[in-house]
Design a protein around this motif. Sequence first.
Motif, PDB file in Angstrom:
ATOM      1  N   ARG A 139       0.670  -1.344  -0.020  1.00  9.73           N
ATOM      2  CA  ARG A 139      -0.202  -0.068   0.068  1.00  9.73           C
ATOM      3  C   ARG A 139       0.850   1.190  -0.009  1.00  9.73           C
ATOM      4  NH1 ARG A 139      -3.564  -3.429  -1.031  1.00  9.73           N
ATOM      5  NH2 ARG A 139      -5.483  -3.825   0.222  1.00  9.73           N
ATOM      6  N   GLU A 140       1.707   1.225  -0.822  1.00  9.63           N
ATOM      7  CA  GLU A 140       2.753   2.358  -1.092  1.00  9.63           C
ATOM      8  C   GLU A 140       2.816   2.568  -2.430  1.00  9.63           C
ATOM      9  OE1 GLU A 140       4.518   3.706   1.776  1.00  9.63           O
ATOM     10  OE2 GLU A 140       3.605   2.407   2.802  1.00  9.63           O
ATOM     11  N   ILE A 153       1.322   8.116  -1.283  1.00  4.49           N
ATOM     12  CA  ILE A 153       0.125   7.420  -0.669  1.00  4.49           C
ATOM     13  C   ILE A 153       0.747   6.245   0.061  1.00  4.49           C
ATOM     14  CG2 ILE A 153      -1.900   6.163  -0.776  1.00  4.49           C
ATOM     15  CD1 ILE A 153      -2.148   7.434  -3.654  1.00  4.49           C
ATOM     16  N   SER A 154       0.284   6.488   1.461  1.00  4.20           N
ATOM     17  CA  SER A 154       1.119   5.231   2.193  1.00  4.20           C
ATOM     18  C   SER A 154       0.123   4.735   3.484  1.00  4.20           C
ATOM     19  CB  SER A 154       2.232   6.008   2.764  1.00  4.20           C
ATOM     20  OG  SER A 154       2.860   4.833   3.740  1.00  4.20           O
ATOM     21  N   ASP A 162      -7.770   1.302   9.173  1.00  4.63           N
ATOM     22  CA  ASP A 162      -7.718   1.275   7.451  1.00  4.63           C
ATOM     23  C   ASP A 162      -7.764   2.514   7.050  1.00  4.63           C
ATOM     24  OD1 ASP A 162      -7.937  -1.509   7.718  1.00  4.63           O
ATOM     25  OD2 ASP A 162     -10.302  -1.508   7.945  1.00  4.63           O
ATOM     26  N   LYS A 163      -6.710   3.209   7.311  1.00  4.22           N
ATOM     27  CA  LYS A 163      -6.240   4.500   6.658  1.00  4.22           C
ATOM     28  C   LYS A 163      -5.201   4.594   5.953  1.00  4.22           C
ATOM     29  CE  LYS A 163      -8.490   6.759  10.777  1.00  4.22           C
ATOM     30  NZ  LYS A 163      -8.305   7.735  11.818  1.00  4.22           N
ATOM     31  N   TYR A 164      -5.299   5.438   4.898  1.00  3.50           N
ATOM     32  CA  TYR A 164      -4.215   5.723   3.996  1.00  3.50           C
ATOM     33  C   TYR A 164      -3.625   7.197   4.521  1.00  3.50           C
ATOM     34  CZ  TYR A 164      -4.939   2.307   0.580  1.00  3.50           C
ATOM     35  OH  TYR A 164      -5.200   0.897   0.120  1.00  3.50           O
ATOM     36  N   GLY A 165      -2.133   7.490   4.540  1.00  2.39           N
ATOM     37  CA  GLY A 165      -1.491   8.801   4.552  1.00  2.39           C
ATOM     38  C   GLY A 165      -1.461   9.379   3.195  1.00  2.39           C
TER      39      GLY A 165
END
Length: 190
Positions: A139-140, A153-154, A162-165
């Motif tokens: 998930r990068e 997006i990480s 369940d979150k992305y930064g």
Amino acid sequence: MARLIFQLLAIQLVLVATVFSIFSSSGKVKDATKYQLQQKVLTLGSSYVIKDQKDKPVYKVGFKALGLGKNLQLTDPTGKQEYYSIKHILNPLGLAKYEIRQNDQVVADISRKINIGGKKFSVKSKFGTYGIEGNFRSREFKIKKDHHLVATISKKFFAIGDKYGVKITQGQDVPFILALAIVVDEVAHD
């Protein structure tokens, strides 16, 4: 002989590290603002909020009018002002294709490229040419505009949940970049 091979390998490693350090400087987003983007949790009729680095709601993602394919909209937190809508275009080959629209006009076409080992998307938009590449397993992802890194997006930012930064450089159209991140999330969960 073994010593010579060892020295050649050491020189090769130094050269590779040097080249990597030259090009990896573009691997970090400088002067960036962080946003929290929920992982795909949308079910019919639900929505979620995108927060800034101060944990303040700044955008909302929800379903738009029903039609063929999935239609999402990115709005202000109240849901009254739409910035962009995201339409999944049904593709008989099964490859992801999306449109980002503003005021019902297509402003970007996003196509998934076939790539072994990772995922790549090409984005042709009225704002320029973007490329998105990364790894769905970790998930990068990196978003580049004209070969310059503009966002990352990480999932690394968040150990739990369940979150992305999403880190976006200053001067970018933040809602547009977040719309690209939503597309990546949609594809990751299809």
